[in-house]
Design a protein around this motif. Structure first.
Motif, PDB file in Angstrom:
ATOM      1  N   PHE A 161       0.855  -1.185   0.000  1.00  0.00           N
ATOM      2  CA  PHE A 161       0.000   0.000   0.000  1.00  0.00           C
ATOM      3  C   PHE A 161       0.892   1.236   0.000  1.00  0.00           C
ATOM      4  CE2 PHE A 161      -2.413  -3.461   1.766  1.00  0.00           C
ATOM      5  CZ  PHE A 161      -3.625  -3.359   1.098  1.00  0.00           C
ATOM      6  N   HIS A 162       0.656   2.089  -0.976  1.00  0.00           N
ATOM      7  CA  HIS A 162       1.504   3.265  -1.216  1.00  0.00           C
ATOM      8  C   HIS A 162       0.654   4.513  -1.103  1.00  0.00           C
ATOM      9  CE1 HIS A 162       3.046   5.970  -4.684  1.00  0.00           C
ATOM     10  NE2 HIS A 162       3.645   6.358  -3.580  1.00  0.00           N
ATOM     11  N   SER A 189      -7.182  10.349  -4.035  1.00  0.00           N
ATOM     12  CA  SER A 189      -7.245  10.115  -5.478  1.00  0.00           C
ATOM     13  C   SER A 189      -6.664   8.759  -5.850  1.00  0.00           C
ATOM     14  CB  SER A 189      -6.478  11.205  -6.227  1.00  0.00           C
ATOM     15  OG  SER A 189      -6.903  12.493  -5.823  1.00  0.00           O
ATOM     16  N   ASP A 190      -7.334   8.102  -6.806  1.00  0.00           N
ATOM     17  CA  ASP A 190      -6.816   6.844  -7.345  1.00  0.00           C
ATOM     18  C   ASP A 190      -6.997   6.782  -8.860  1.00  0.00           C
ATOM     19  OD1 ASP A 190      -9.544   6.496  -7.559  1.00  0.00           O
ATOM     20  OD2 ASP A 190      -9.628   4.609  -6.444  1.00  0.00           O
ATOM     21  N   ILE A 227       1.341   8.000  -8.275  1.00  0.00           N
ATOM     22  CA  ILE A 227       0.457   6.832  -8.170  1.00  0.00           C
ATOM     23  C   ILE A 227       0.255   6.168  -9.532  1.00  0.00           C
ATOM     24  CG2 ILE A 227      -0.656   7.703  -6.091  1.00  0.00           C
ATOM     25  CD1 ILE A 227      -3.147   8.330  -7.817  1.00  0.00           C
ATOM     26  N   ARG A 228       0.285   6.944 -10.621  1.00  0.00           N
ATOM     27  CA  ARG A 228       0.144   6.335 -11.951  1.00  0.00           C
ATOM     28  C   ARG A 228       1.281   5.367 -12.223  1.00  0.00           C
ATOM     29  NH1 ARG A 228       1.866   5.560 -16.653  1.00  0.00           N
ATOM     30  NH2 ARG A 228       3.820   6.625 -16.142  1.00  0.00           N
ATOM     31  N   LEU A 229       2.487   5.774 -11.855  1.00  0.00           N
ATOM     32  CA  LEU A 229       3.670   4.966 -12.136  1.00  0.00           C
ATOM     33  C   LEU A 229       3.744   3.716 -11.268  1.00  0.00           C
ATOM     34  CD1 LEU A 229       6.364   4.901 -13.736  1.00  0.00           C
ATOM     35  CD2 LEU A 229       7.391   6.196 -11.854  1.00  0.00           C
ATOM     36  N   HIS A 230       3.346   3.842 -10.012  1.00  0.00           N
ATOM     37  CA  HIS A 230       3.569   2.736  -9.066  1.00  0.00           C
ATOM     38  C   HIS A 230       2.321   1.922  -8.737  1.00  0.00           C
ATOM     39  CE1 HIS A 230       7.673   4.103  -8.420  1.00  0.00           C
ATOM     40  NE2 HIS A 230       7.203   5.326  -8.305  1.00  0.00           N
ATOM     41  N   GLY A 231       1.132   2.501  -8.905  1.00  0.00           N
ATOM     42  CA  GLY A 231      -0.081   1.781  -8.548  1.00  0.00           C
ATOM     43  C   GLY A 231      -0.439   0.702  -9.553  1.00  0.00           C
ATOM     44  N   VAL A 240      -2.513   5.483  -3.533  1.00  0.00           N
ATOM     45  CA  VAL A 240      -3.502   6.556  -3.338  1.00  0.00           C
ATOM     46  C   VAL A 240      -2.763   7.875  -3.122  1.00  0.00           C
ATOM     47  CG1 VAL A 240      -5.302   7.466  -1.808  1.00  0.00           C
ATOM     48  CG2 VAL A 240      -5.259   5.025  -2.380  1.00  0.00           C
ATOM     49  N   GLN A 241      -3.214   8.917  -3.797  1.00  0.00           N
ATOM     50  CA  GLN A 241      -2.685  10.260  -3.575  1.00  0.00           C
ATOM     51  C   GLN A 241      -3.531  10.945  -2.509  1.00  0.00           C
ATOM     52  OE1 GLN A 241      -1.342  12.749  -6.959  1.00  0.00           O
ATOM     53  NE2 GLN A 241      -2.831  14.264  -6.272  1.00  0.00           N
TER      54      GLN A 241
END
Length: 284
Positions: A161-162, A189-190, A227-231, A240-241
């Motif tokens: 979880f990031h 944000s997700d 989050i785009r790169l790692h989620g 989640v941002q």
């Protein structure tokens, strides 16, 4: 602690590690020697998400790691994509295809910022070599380390979880769709459900609401590069941002901490503890 000079500071989790890691990519206040801007300093510094690493500083006490980019985001923005570069900022053509977003084209806030509250940041254009230096020595080492921390947890627990942590203006600016409106305390944000499970989003929101804070999902922000790169929820990585309004903990013009700063930090220590507990409950 682990420190890579001028790039990041990593605070290790205390006690038993949880499958959670926080990153603070836009709050650095170290201005590299090569940074020279003609814009007024208050306007340059306004875009720094100041003190975010401090309000989340107690997250490691409950077992989460905390990675903090120490370089200023006006030098290079760790929450923007590697190809999000406005060609008009460069002396010469970029050697590969670029993918500038609206943040670059309209606001001058891409990977390399070109504007600060309406002021041009630089008197001249930048060379390809200069921008590549910033990518290779700042942006890439930061995201490489973040990826390693996330993967370490995924390998150990089967899930990770990031949390990418930021702050936002309390009132929507003229460039935003919520211009003139007071924002809720937190925005989670997700990227409209693509970087995290809804359950994790709800768990974070509940941790905030029970401490008296208001929360929105994907409004006014959908979430950006971190989050785009790692989620990758399909691979067990939920990103989640988290955006918090500045009014809660600082004066937006003087950059001074507010009297309630310690209370906000204490509340977020509790939120981080709830996140770590949730993360542990999902581990294999």
């Amino acid at each position: 602690m682990e420190y890579k000079r001028g790039v990041y500071l990593y605070t290790l989790p205390e006690g038993d590690m949880a499958p959670s890691v926080f990153d603070v990519p836009r709050s650095g206040r170290e201005y590299p020697l090569g940074f020279h801007s003609t814009a007024p300093f208050n306007d340059v510094h306004f875009l720094v998400s100041q003190y975010v690493e401090e309000i989340w500083a107690r997250a490691p006490q409950s077992g989460s790691g905390l990675l903090y980019a120490t370089f200023v985001n006006n030098w290079i923005d760790a929450n923007r994509g590697e190809r999000d570069i406005d060609p008009a900022l460069l002396f010469e053509p970029w050697p590969e295809p670029l993918d500038p977003t609206d943040k670059s084209n309209r606001l001058g806030m891409g990977l390399i910022h070109s504007k600060a509250r309406g002021h041009a940041l630089y008197p001249d254009k930048l060379s390809v070599a200069e921008v590549k230096h910033r990518i290779e020595h700042y942006w890439r080492p930061y995201h490489t380390r973040l990826a390693e921390l996330i993967e370490e947890r995924r390998q150990k627990f089967g899930i990770a979880f990031h949390l990418s942590c930021h702050c936002m203006g309390t009132i929507g600016p003229v460039t935003a769709h919520d211009h003139g409106l007071r924002r809720k305390d937190f925005c989670l944000s997700d990227r409209d459900g693509t970087t995290s499970s809804r359950e994790f989003m709800e768990a974070i929101a509940e941790a905030m609401r029970k401490r008296g804070y208001s929360v929105t999902f994907n409004d006014p922000f959908k979430g950006a590069e971190s989050i785009r790169l790692h989620g990758k929820p399909e691979a067990g990585v939920h990103s989640v941002q988290i955006e918090v309004i500045k009014e809660l903990f600082m004066d937006e013009e003087s950059f001074q901490k507010k009297p309630d700063f310690d209370k906000v930090q204490e509340d977020l220590a509790g939120v981080a503890a709830d996140i770590a507990a949730y993360a542990r409950s999902q581990a294999r």
